[in-house]
Scaffold this active site. Structure first.
Site, PDB file in Angstrom:
ATOM      1  NE  ARG A   1      -3.561  -0.177   2.720  1.00 19.63           N
ATOM      2  CZ  ARG A   1      -4.868  -0.299   2.477  1.00 19.63           C
ATOM      3  NH1 ARG A   1      -5.360  -1.471   2.098  1.00 19.63           N
ATOM      4  NH2 ARG A   1      -5.670   0.714   2.613  1.00 19.63           N
TER       5      ARG A   1
ATOM      6  CB  SER B   1     -14.139   5.965   2.632  1.00 21.81           C
ATOM      7  OG  SER B   1     -12.865   5.397   2.488  1.00 21.81           O
TER       8      SER B   1
ATOM      9  CB  CYS C   1      -0.571  -9.299   8.470  1.00 22.80           C
ATOM     10  SG  CYS C   1      -0.275  -7.647   7.804  1.00 22.80           S
TER      11      CYS C   1
ATOM     12  NE  ARG D   1      -4.272  -6.021   3.815  1.00 20.79           N
ATOM     13  CZ  ARG D   1      -4.634  -7.281   3.613  1.00 20.79           C
ATOM     14  NH1 ARG D   1      -3.891  -8.268   4.075  1.00 20.79           N
ATOM     15  NH2 ARG D   1      -5.733  -7.567   2.951  1.00 20.79           N
ATOM     16  CG  LEU D   2       5.416  -5.056   3.514  1.00 20.89           C
ATOM     17  CD1 LEU D   2       6.634  -5.273   2.625  1.00 20.89           C
ATOM     18  CD2 LEU D   2       5.816  -5.109   4.983  1.00 20.89           C
ATOM     19  NE  ARG D   3      -1.617   0.268   6.054  1.00 16.87           N
ATOM     20  CZ  ARG D   3      -2.045  -0.952   6.353  1.00 16.87           C
ATOM     21  NH1 ARG D   3      -1.192  -1.860   6.785  1.00 16.87           N
ATOM     22  NH2 ARG D   3      -3.318  -1.268   6.242  1.00 16.87           N
TER      23      ARG D   3
ATOM     24  CG  ASP E   1      28.122  -1.549  24.845  1.00 10.75           C
ATOM     25  OD1 ASP E   1      28.094  -2.426  25.730  1.00 10.75           O
ATOM     26  OD2 ASP E   1      27.790  -1.766  23.665  1.00 10.75           O
TER      27      ASP E   1
END
Length: 613
Positions: free
Chosen positions: A24, A131, A272, A274-276, A583
């Site tokens: 998407r 919509s 799922c 889907r990626l956006r 670190d």
């Protein structure tokens, strides 16, 4: 016959073996409606045009994802039809069908769709999610804060008419159901499926920034199902596809179908796919997650960091054609997405970090996330000098927060648009004016974050003016001998590029300050720089030093245009950079110390400029 998608890519397969073949893409943040569940009444701040993906960039990313197995692309917004070149963009994406694209869809409010629909069908449009939350024109105006019901109806009629002539457009009407607002219209919507070939999908009301969500407004899937069954007792379940977000039902004898999107009560995360990609080029692997990674900035590396316009795109294509014909040297970068390997590495890493499912109902309502308008329609980079080895050694806990950005390091942490909360941290003189840092304390000075009863609180900044603000903090890491400093200078530390990773960590920390310090406000940081300088001698072994005590001097500068200062952001950046140095060097020098953390400069706001002598 449609071509088969290419063998599926490991880059788009997560650790739960979910194959993400559905992309998407938000092609605009703008919308010509102001739906009450989608955005605040006053609207949302829009990104500058420069920050949004250009048409060539959208096409390049679409091509990259299709090459990895994506076979369905949906264009969303905002409202995608308000984008001036939406039809041209769809034609260019539709041209990817020989490479494996099977479906090209759009999610729209339908206001202006009917004017562009025929051209979109010619471009390869296969599906429309439209919509519509009410069948009452007056209620439509209340819910969308705009007129336009007749235009939406005209778009629906035009789709159905084109389908009679073989257009084959899958039409789904998405309806967000809110208790006490439009729940009484569930049955009239169901009745539309009696003689119209479409699917009505009822969506549970979901929480996003600014939409004033509360649990009492949510009308659940089971409640809707019970209401429909009472009127239509023959209602029966339809077998869903494994990746469907919707639970589909059908009433015998009716032409259309009914679906339910149950994000709040029965999530569908397990399947799922889907990626956006947001309008500003960020990849989101989960709609309800706030983790994002920029593809835009990495893509623009091939154009010196500038947006890729049509002219640059054509030049890239020409280089690629010349390369294929052997007219350029084999070592020269490719013309289209020349850093494709890096893009795929970033995409693959983000997909691998995707969780098994999003937060539950009790957590979602309290999570920070973009307003829906800035992610996707509800209905429905590594640019810095951090070596690959160092990136891998940062670990997933740090890496999932990184993305490319502007500035000397090329990295920044994506900061979601969040409304300013209500306070900050400057103590005040007795006359009410902010006191400079060196005077905050002592008799007669009130701590602003402590109430009169002694409890912690946030102080309102609502009355303050927005001004340009800057703060610089400094500290040092002092080594017990010259060994660590020598290894750092030679980039021989086993954990990687110490200065590069520390710089990234400092920038990340500056933008996460309100998440770390409880009473600090989320603010729109505009720039962060973290400078690390090796000072003193570095001998050849333990106990051997020349030219003074070996150390790393750190200075972090943070700027913003806001209602409150950024001293804490600067302090957090400097201290985190120092901790990162510690670190990465502790295996070599167990006697090193972090020293002298302080603010050395502050400017902006009523108190003006203050600088440590």
């Amino acid at each position: 016959m449609r071509p088969s998608a290419k063998p599926f890519s490991e880059f788009l397969t997560d650790t739960f073996h979910r194959q993400h073949d559905y992309l998407r893409i938000s092609v605009t943040e703008r919308c010509n409606l102001r739906c009450v569940y989608c955005m605040p009444e006053e609207g949302v701040p829009l990104s500058p045009n420069r920050e949004l993906l250009t048409t060539p960039e959208i096409v390049m990313l679409s091509s990259l994802f299709v090459s990895q197995g994506v076979n369905k692309i949906r264009l969303t917004g905002g409202e995608p039809t308000v984008r001036r070149d939406i039809v041209s963009l769809m034609h260019q994406i539709g041209a990817l069908r020989p490479q494996g694209l099977r479906e090209l869809c759009i999610t729209t409010n339908g206001i202006s769709l009917h004017r562009k629909l025929d051209s979109m069908v010619e471009a390869g449009l296969t599906g429309v999610n439209l919509s519509l939350d009410t069948l009452d024109p007056w209620q439509f105006q209340i819910m969308t804060r705009r007129k336009g019901f007749d235009a939406v109806q005209k778009s629906i009629d035009r789709i159905l008419e084109l389908n009679k002539h073989g257009a084959g457009i899958k039409l789904k009407i998405n309806c967000v159901v809110m208790r006490g607002v439009n729940d009484r219209e569930v049955l009239p919507f169901v009745e539309l499926t009696r003689d119209k070939d479409l699917e009505i999908r009822f969506i549970e009301y979901m929480p996003f920034d600014g939409n004033k969500w509360n649990r009492g407004k949510m009308f659940s899937y089971t409640e809707m199902l019970d209401m429909i069954r009472e009127e239509y007792p023959g209602l029966e379940k339809v077998q869903d596809h494994k990746n469907d977000t919707s639970k589909t039902w059908h009433i015998p004898g009716f032409v259309g179908r009914i679906g339910f999107i149950t994000s709040m009560t029965h999530n569908f995360c397990g399947t799922c796919n889907r990626l956006r990609i947001t309008g500003d080029g960020n990849l989101k692997v989960c709609l309800f997650g706030n983790a994002e990674v920029s593809l835009r900035d990495l893509l623009r590396q091939s154009n010196s960091g500038e947006p890729i316009d049509e002219e640059a795109f054509e030049a890239m294509k020409q280089i690629e054609m010349d390369r294929r014909q052997g007219l350029v040297a084999p070592g020269q970068p490719l013309g289209i997405a020349p850093n494709e390997a890096e893009l795929l590495d970033v995409i693959g890493a983000a997909v691998k970090r995707k969780k098994a499912k999003h937060a539950g109902l009790g957590e979602l309502e309290h999570m920070k996330n973009r307003p829906m308008i800035l992610i996707d329609d509800l209905h429905a980079s590594l640019a810095g000098p951090v070596p690959t080895k160092a990136r891998l050694q940062m670990g997933s806990a740090m890496a999932h927060l990184l993305q490319p950005g502007k500035g000397t390091t090329g990295w920044h942490l994506r900061q979601h648009r969040r409304p300013l909360c209500t306070s900050r941290r400057m103590a005040k003189d007795n006359d009410g004016r902010p006191a400079p840092p060196h005077r905050q304390g002592g008799e007669g000075v009130r701590l602003t974050h402590v109430s009169q009863t002694g409890s912690a609180r946030m102080v309102s900044i609502s009355e303050k003016q927005v001004t340009s603000r800057v703060a610089t903090a400094a500290c040092r890491v002092r080594f017990s001998d010259g060994t660590a400093l020598r290894l750092i200078k030679e980039n021989q530390m086993k954990k990687g590029d110490v200065l590069g990773v520390a710089r990234v960590a400092g920038i990340m920390a500056a933008k996460r300050t309100p998440d770390l310090i409880p009473l600090c406000h989320p603010i729109a940081v505009s720039h962060v720089t973290v400078e690390l300088e090796a000072t003193g001698g570095s001998g050849d072994g333990p106990g051997e030093t020349t030219g003074g005590a070996p150390a790393i001097e750190i200075r972090a500068t943070v700027t913003c245009d806001g209602k409150t200062g950024v001293e804490m952001e600067a302090m957090t950046a400097a201290s985190t950079a120092a901790l990162t140095v510690y670190d990465m060097c502790k295996a070599v020098d167990k006697g090193m110390r972090i020293e002298d953390l302080r603010v050395v400069l502050k400017d902006g706001g009523k108190s003006g400029r203050w600088e440590m002598e």
